[in-house]
Design a protein around this motif. Structure first.
Motif, PDB file in Angstrom:
ATOM      1  N   HIS A 112       0.876  -1.177   0.000  1.00  0.00           N
ATOM      2  CA  HIS A 112       0.000   0.000   0.000  1.00  0.00           C
ATOM      3  C   HIS A 112       0.911   1.223   0.000  1.00  0.00           C
ATOM      4  N   LEU A 113       1.032   1.870  -1.141  1.00  0.00           N
ATOM      5  CA  LEU A 113       1.985   2.969  -1.318  1.00  0.00           C
ATOM      6  C   LEU A 113       1.363   4.341  -1.056  1.00  0.00           C
ATOM      7  N   CYS A 132       0.627 -11.213   2.701  1.00  0.00           N
ATOM      8  CA  CYS A 132       1.363 -10.232   3.493  1.00  0.00           C
ATOM      9  C   CYS A 132       1.061  -8.836   2.971  1.00  0.00           C
ATOM     10  N   ARG A 133       0.482  -8.021   3.833  1.00  0.00           N
ATOM     11  CA  ARG A 133       0.141  -6.639   3.473  1.00  0.00           C
ATOM     12  C   ARG A 133       1.143  -5.710   4.148  1.00  0.00           C
ATOM     13  N   ILE A 134       1.731  -4.823   3.344  1.00  0.00           N
ATOM     14  CA  ILE A 134       2.750  -3.903   3.845  1.00  0.00           C
ATOM     15  C   ILE A 134       2.286  -2.482   3.584  1.00  0.00           C
ATOM     16  N   GLU A 146       0.672  -6.637   7.919  1.00  0.00           N
ATOM     17  CA  GLU A 146       1.568  -7.574   8.603  1.00  0.00           C
ATOM     18  C   GLU A 146       2.929  -6.910   8.830  1.00  0.00           C
ATOM     19  N   LEU A 147       3.250  -5.910   8.016  1.00  0.00           N
ATOM     20  CA  LEU A 147       4.512  -5.189   8.154  1.00  0.00           C
ATOM     21  C   LEU A 147       4.245  -3.706   7.897  1.00  0.00           C
ATOM     22  N   MET A 148       4.710  -2.865   8.833  1.00  0.00           N
ATOM     23  CA  MET A 148       4.509  -1.420   8.699  1.00  0.00           C
ATOM     24  C   MET A 148       5.864  -0.731   8.638  1.00  0.00           C
ATOM     25  N   ILE A 149       5.947   0.282   7.776  1.00  0.00           N
ATOM     26  CA  ILE A 149       7.186   1.010   7.555  1.00  0.00           C
ATOM     27  C   ILE A 149       6.966   2.479   7.907  1.00  0.00           C
ATOM     28  N   LYS A 150       7.879   3.040   8.693  1.00  0.00           N
ATOM     29  CA  LYS A 150       7.812   4.467   9.032  1.00  0.00           C
ATOM     30  C   LYS A 150       8.595   5.237   7.975  1.00  0.00           C
ATOM     31  N   SER A 151       7.928   6.235   7.374  1.00  0.00           N
ATOM     32  CA  SER A 151       8.559   6.993   6.307  1.00  0.00           C
ATOM     33  C   SER A 151       7.907   8.364   6.186  1.00  0.00           C
ATOM     34  N   LEU A 157       9.276   5.427   1.293  1.00  0.00           N
ATOM     35  CA  LEU A 157       8.421   4.300   1.679  1.00  0.00           C
ATOM     36  C   LEU A 157       8.598   3.135   0.718  1.00  0.00           C
ATOM     37  N   SER A 158       8.568   3.408  -0.571  1.00  0.00           N
ATOM     38  CA  SER A 158       8.696   2.330  -1.558  1.00  0.00           C
ATOM     39  C   SER A 158      10.055   1.636  -1.457  1.00  0.00           C
ATOM     40  N   LYS A 159      11.116   2.421  -1.237  1.00  0.00           N
ATOM     41  CA  LYS A 159      12.457   1.827  -1.111  1.00  0.00           C
ATOM     42  C   LYS A 159      12.570   0.975   0.149  1.00  0.00           C
ATOM     43  N   LEU A 160      12.018   1.473   1.249  1.00  0.00           N
ATOM     44  CA  LEU A 160      12.072   0.714   2.503  1.00  0.00           C
ATOM     45  C   LEU A 160      11.193  -0.535   2.450  1.00  0.00           C
ATOM     46  N   MET A 161      10.049  -0.440   1.799  1.00  0.00           N
ATOM     47  CA  MET A 161       9.182  -1.616   1.656  1.00  0.00           C
ATOM     48  C   MET A 161       9.920  -2.733   0.929  1.00  0.00           C
ATOM     49  N   LEU A 162      10.563  -2.382  -0.166  1.00  0.00           N
ATOM     50  CA  LEU A 162      11.297  -3.364  -0.949  1.00  0.00           C
ATOM     51  C   LEU A 162      12.453  -3.938  -0.134  1.00  0.00           C
TER      52      LEU A 162
END
Length: 175
Positions: A112-113, A132-134, A146-151, A157-162
């Motif tokens: 989810h971008l 898996c939803r990120i 299932e995985l959350m990224i702080k950005s 966000l896209s770079k950290l997700m990958l």
């Protein structure tokens, strides 16, 4: 649309509770199908999404994109499945077949971008059959991912997700 959003917001806890999907992390190298959920307000985000798709395709992933288009001037965005408020009934049901197909797709990852969400996208996430939803780290969205990224930016966000999708290693015997 105000009433529709209120109805969907009311439906969300029940949808999350009733979900029978077994969510969990997947080894990135074994993942085959990837979904991307994104909102467009303007064309700026399209470049970031295109770059993200290029990385996924280079890693031999089958990619499908669903774009919630909130722009007033609706210029076609080539290569993306799109939906707007007109594809949602008054009671919050998705009327567009491509949205229903996206929700029912068995993605290994659903990225989810967006840095913020809304009831419409939350419903897509709640109904998703993805393993898996990120998404972006948002306090109120802990049960959607299932995985959350702080950005701070969508590009970051896209770079950290990958990066984190590739780092996660699941012991297949425990699954």
């Amino acid at each position: 649309m105000f009433l529709t959003r209120k109805i969907i917001k009311f439906q969300l806890p029940s949808l999350l509770k009733k979900s029978k999907v077994k969510h969990g992390t997947v080894n990135y190298d074994k993942a085959e199908r990837v979904g991307i959920l994104v909102t467009f307000h303007d064309h700026e985000k399209q470049h970031t999404v295109d770059e993200f798709i290029d990385h996924l395709v280079a890693d031999k992933k089958e990619v499908q994109v669903l774009c919630y288009d909130k722009r007033r001037a609706r210029n076609k965005i080539f290569g993306y499945l799109q939906f707007t408020d007109k594809h949602i009934s008054l009671f919050g049901k998705f009327k567009a077949e491509h949205v229903i197909d996206f929700i029912n797709s068995d993605f290994d990852y659903l990225f989810h971008l967006d840095l913020e969400s809304n009831e419409i996208l939350d419903k897509v996430l709640a109904l998703s059959q993805a393993k898996c939803r990120i998404g972006s780290d948002m306090e109120a969205h802990r049960s959607f991912y299932e995985l959350m990224i702080k950005s701070d930016t969508v590009t970051q966000l896209s770079k950290l997700m990958l990066h984190y999708a590739k780092v996660v290693n699941v012991n297949e015997e425990q699954v």
